[in-house]
Scaffold this active site. Sequence first.
Site, PDB file in Angstrom:
ATOM      1  N   LYS A 172     -11.940  -0.028  -1.408  1.00  0.00           N
ATOM      2  CA  LYS A 172     -10.930   0.552  -2.136  1.00  0.00           C
ATOM      3  C   LYS A 172     -11.599   0.666  -3.761  1.00  0.00           C
ATOM      4  O   LYS A 172     -12.226   1.198  -4.204  1.00  0.00           O
ATOM      5  CB  LYS A 172      -9.505  -0.175  -2.004  1.00  0.00           C
ATOM      6  CG  LYS A 172      -8.956   0.003  -0.639  1.00  0.00           C
ATOM      7  CD  LYS A 172      -7.700  -0.678  -0.133  1.00  0.00           C
ATOM      8  CE  LYS A 172      -7.208  -0.130   0.982  1.00  0.00           C
ATOM      9  NZ  LYS A 172      -7.906  -0.699   2.146  1.00  0.00           N
ATOM     10  N   HIS A 204      -5.281  -4.106  -2.336  1.00  0.00           N
ATOM     11  CA  HIS A 204      -5.042  -3.010  -3.530  1.00  0.00           C
ATOM     12  C   HIS A 204      -5.015  -3.898  -4.930  1.00  0.00           C
ATOM     13  O   HIS A 204      -4.470  -3.190  -5.820  1.00  0.00           O
ATOM     14  CB  HIS A 204      -3.842  -2.281  -3.169  1.00  0.00           C
ATOM     15  CG  HIS A 204      -3.802  -1.423  -1.705  1.00  0.00           C
ATOM     16  ND1 HIS A 204      -4.323  -0.135  -2.001  1.00  0.00           N
ATOM     17  CD2 HIS A 204      -3.379  -1.737  -0.542  1.00  0.00           C
ATOM     18  CE1 HIS A 204      -4.042   0.261  -0.676  1.00  0.00           C
ATOM     19  NE2 HIS A 204      -3.938  -0.532   0.125  1.00  0.00           N
ATOM     20  N   SER A 238       0.684  -1.365  -0.074  1.00  0.00           N
ATOM     21  CA  SER A 238       0.009  -0.098  -0.082  1.00  0.00           C
ATOM     22  C   SER A 238       0.817   1.305  -0.055  1.00  0.00           C
ATOM     23  O   SER A 238       0.304   2.267  -0.442  1.00  0.00           O
ATOM     24  CB  SER A 238      -0.896  -0.072   1.339  1.00  0.00           C
ATOM     25  OG  SER A 238      -0.405  -0.041   2.535  1.00  0.00           O
TER      26      SER A 238
END
Length: 397
Positions: free
Chosen positions: A243, A208, A180
């Site tokens: 996300k 992610h 990240s």
Amino acid sequence: MTLDKTLRQRLDERHRDNLYRQIKTLEAAPSPIAVVDGRKLLTFSSNDYLGLASHSEVIRAQQAGAELGAGATASHLVNGHLQVHQQLQQSLAEVTGREAALVFSSGYMANVGTLCALLGRADNVISDKLNHASLIDGARLCGANSLRFAHNDPVALRRQLQRAAARGGNTLVAVDGVYSMDGDRVQLAEIAALCWEFDAWLMVDEAHGFGVMGSEQLPLAGSCAAAGLGQDEVPVLMGTLGKAAGNAGAFVAGSRMLIDFLVQFARPYIYTTGMPPAVAAGCIAAIELMRNAPELNQRLQANITYFRRRAAQANLPLTDSSSAIQPLLLGCEETVMTVSKKLEQRGFLVGAIRPPTVPRGTARLRITLSASHNHSQIDTLVDALVAVLQEKIAVPL
């Protein structure tokens, strides 16, 4: 010393070391323009990689989901598991290529809960040194023998696997698929092969990677699928829904037996009120958009390529990252705070990342790109970075 004096001393140290954190209050989710303290700022600090947090279809789905109830009213095992949760879990299992999935209230709770359920004092957990804080804390809290290896270094991992094998017990290797703060991808194929050799379990945090990378067959499944690895090679896969999915919550996907086990033993799942039905409905809509609108990810990848080309032309000190996370290393905490403030004065919101989130001497701007950005906005950011950095003698171009 009184509590207030102790707290003041620690807070003063944070101020003195340029490590004090402040909360910025936005009027709404950036799209990618955000209003912060009454000012419009072009945001390059969000994890909303596909722009789904402000997508009209996702918002409408959340609004409809709220008709099922403002909250789940209880934990999943009491009466807080609704049909919309079950539908979300089925969808997550499908898009990750796993037999089953389980939703958690947050990625932090998913990682801590999974590690503490799977491991005990007789076992071993081996972690990459740059793992997310939730994996680090899970490794500490589970009580297992905790070992770490140099970031993304299969040779160092082999040494720790050998130490764990000599000690005995079950061994789990925990890594981020995409890191990240650095934006780099882990060498998953090599790490998975080592885990197979040493009969260790591999757990990958796809926070992610989920939704923005994968394989031809599983385009949303993350870095594991991109590396050609399935459920056998990566038996424990965690992903977040706050996300790329633009919502909130997280999930663990794997075999039906793994999910059944977590339902029985993962305390953060058992003893937490279920995900609000509106959030679950929004997540389902986001996943459907990911499936049916691949142009969103194509736009994100094009923006990443364009930004890196423009940054290279401007001689900006970027790290080697092909993900939406594009760190610009500045090293000094004072420098990164100054640059971030100057960018804000010019109309940009870019995250300034300092210790303890990253190692000392590696303070950075964490620039994140989204499908919502256009090339003109990226151009203005690069131009602003060049101008601000040229003002700082400590950061020569």
